[in-house]
Design an enzyme around this catalytic site. Structure first.
Site, PDB file in Angstrom:
ATOM      1  CB  CYS A   1      -7.334 -10.334   0.043  1.00 36.81           C
ATOM      2  SG  CYS A   1      -6.202  -9.416  -1.292  1.00 36.81           S
TER       3      CYS A   1
ATOM      4  CD  GLN B   1      -3.342  -0.314   0.086  1.00 30.13           C
ATOM      5  OE1 GLN B   1      -3.119   0.878  -0.247  1.00 30.13           O
ATOM      6  NE2 GLN B   1      -4.447  -1.403  -0.170  1.00 30.13           N
TER       7      GLN B   1
ATOM      8  CB  THR C   1       7.700 -17.934 -18.136  1.00 25.27           C
ATOM      9  OG1 THR C   1       8.211 -19.276 -18.495  1.00 25.27           O
ATOM     10  CG2 THR C   1       8.401 -17.045 -18.914  1.00 25.27           C
TER      11      THR C   1
ATOM     12  CB  SER D   1       0.915  -5.328  -5.175  1.00 25.63           C
ATOM     13  OG  SER D   1      -0.264  -5.603  -5.863  1.00 25.63           O
ATOM     14  CB  ALA D   2       2.096  -3.775 -10.622  1.00 25.07           C
ATOM     15  CG  HIS D   3      -3.384  -4.230  -7.986  1.00 21.23           C
ATOM     16  ND1 HIS D   3      -2.772  -5.587  -7.387  1.00 21.23           N
ATOM     17  CD2 HIS D   3      -4.484  -3.913  -7.158  1.00 21.23           C
ATOM     18  CE1 HIS D   3      -3.569  -5.801  -6.368  1.00 21.23           C
ATOM     19  NE2 HIS D   3      -4.318  -4.804  -6.155  1.00 21.23           N
TER      20      HIS D   3
END
Length: 332
Positions: A279, A143, A194, A159-161
């Protein structure tokens, strides 16, 4: 991301297309490190939950200690960890932490910013205590990364989003590779699977596009009046109780209306809010972190969370305030 989709090859493949993908991957890694001001290593993951699992299960240390207000992903990654209490303001009890770290090579996980309340932990002091005892500090920065500076730590979860990047990509930042055990495979032998190159490239782009401050203070101004109204109506503006609240996450309890009812009514008005962490919001259990802060069942059941991003407009904040006020006065 479109550039990444054109680089279809596995970055670990030795052929020309693979080498081209590898070059793009390493370029994105360097950009992420630069944007975050991180001079250690970066392992790309599928998100913060995988990074947390990787850090807690594979950290080179002894006893696991986690704060009692950590995200469920952290608690599930270390189910046998000792839980460190917080006080009523949500701040970690540093006296208890100082005692708890006096054991062989402790591994301690503490959030930078709480996802439900927006409270920040004093990670400078936490790092001093943990590292001073010879332990490792894992900072959950899901965050905070891309919004505020990273804290001093041995590992950081990203976390990218959470900062406007793609969903399904994140990273574990490490001081160096010696702090976790390798598994073989990709990411220099520290992660199997990958790499998701298009998402990783999108993550780097989102970090570089981020603004400072993350949310314009003028956009947030309507919340001042809402906070006053919330108090006057007998609700709870949780930031009043927090040790160090951030501006872009707010939690508030409406008087006489359950959080689940609020969620439905806001949704009908075209406004997305949540009750607890996204979540775990599909469950009906009481928030473990509100319980840890000492909030009673009634207050916790009426608490919702609203968060604001770099692209939130003042008009959207005003609309949220208007709908909340109408709902609260209608329930009076």
């Amino acid at each position: 991301m479109l550039e990444g989709f054109a680089l279809w090859a596995n970055p670990s493949s030795p052929h020309a297309e693979g080498r081209k993908a590898k070059a793009a991957l390493e370029d994105a890694r360097a950009r992420v490190k630069s944007a975050l001001g991180w001079d250690g290593e970066v392992i790309f993951t599928s998100g913060a939950s995988e990074a947390a699992d990787m850090a807690l299960r594979r950290a080179a240390g002894g006893a696991r200690l986690v704060s009692s207000v950590e995200h469920d992903a952290v608690l599930q990654a270390a189910p046998d960890a000792e839980r460190l209490p917080v006080n009523s303001s949500g701040a970690l009890d540093l006296d208890i932490l100082a005692e708890a770290v006096q054991r062989e090579r402790p591994v301690v996980a503490v959030q930078q910013v709480n996802s439900e309340t927006g409270n920040r932990q004093p990670l400078d002091e936490v790092a001093r205590l943990v590292n001073g005892a010879g332990g490792l500090l894992i900072a959950d920065c899901a965050q905070g990364a891309g919004k505020i500076s990273l804290p001093p730590c041995d590992m950081a979860i990203v976390s990218a989003h959470k900062f406007g990047g793609p969903v399904g990509v994140g990273a574990l930042l490490l001081r160096n590779f010696s702090v976790i055990a390798p598994t073989g495979g990709h990411e220099r032998g520290y992660r199997r699977g990958t790499e998701n190159l298009p998402a990783i490239m999108g993550m780097a782009e989102a970090l570089e596009a981020g603004s400072t401050p993350y949310v314009d203070p003028q956009v947030m101004e309507p919340l001042d009046a809402l906070a006053k109204e919330c108090r006057e109506l007998g609700g709870i503006w949780l930031a009043d109780r927090l040790a160090d609240p951030t501006p872009y996450v707010r939690a508030l309890a409406m008087p006489r209306m359950s959080g689940s009812t609020q969620l439905m009514r806001f949704d009908m008005a075209g406004i997305a809010v949540s009750q607890g962490s996204a979540c775990s919001s599909g469950t009906l259990k009481k928030s473990h972190l509100l319980e840890a802060m000492g909030l009673d069942d009634d207050a916790a059941s009426r608490m919702i969370r609203v968060s604001f991003g770099w692209n939130t407009s003042r008009a959207e904040v005003e609309r949220f305030c208007e709908v909340w006020s109408d709902m609260a006065r209608g329930a009076a």
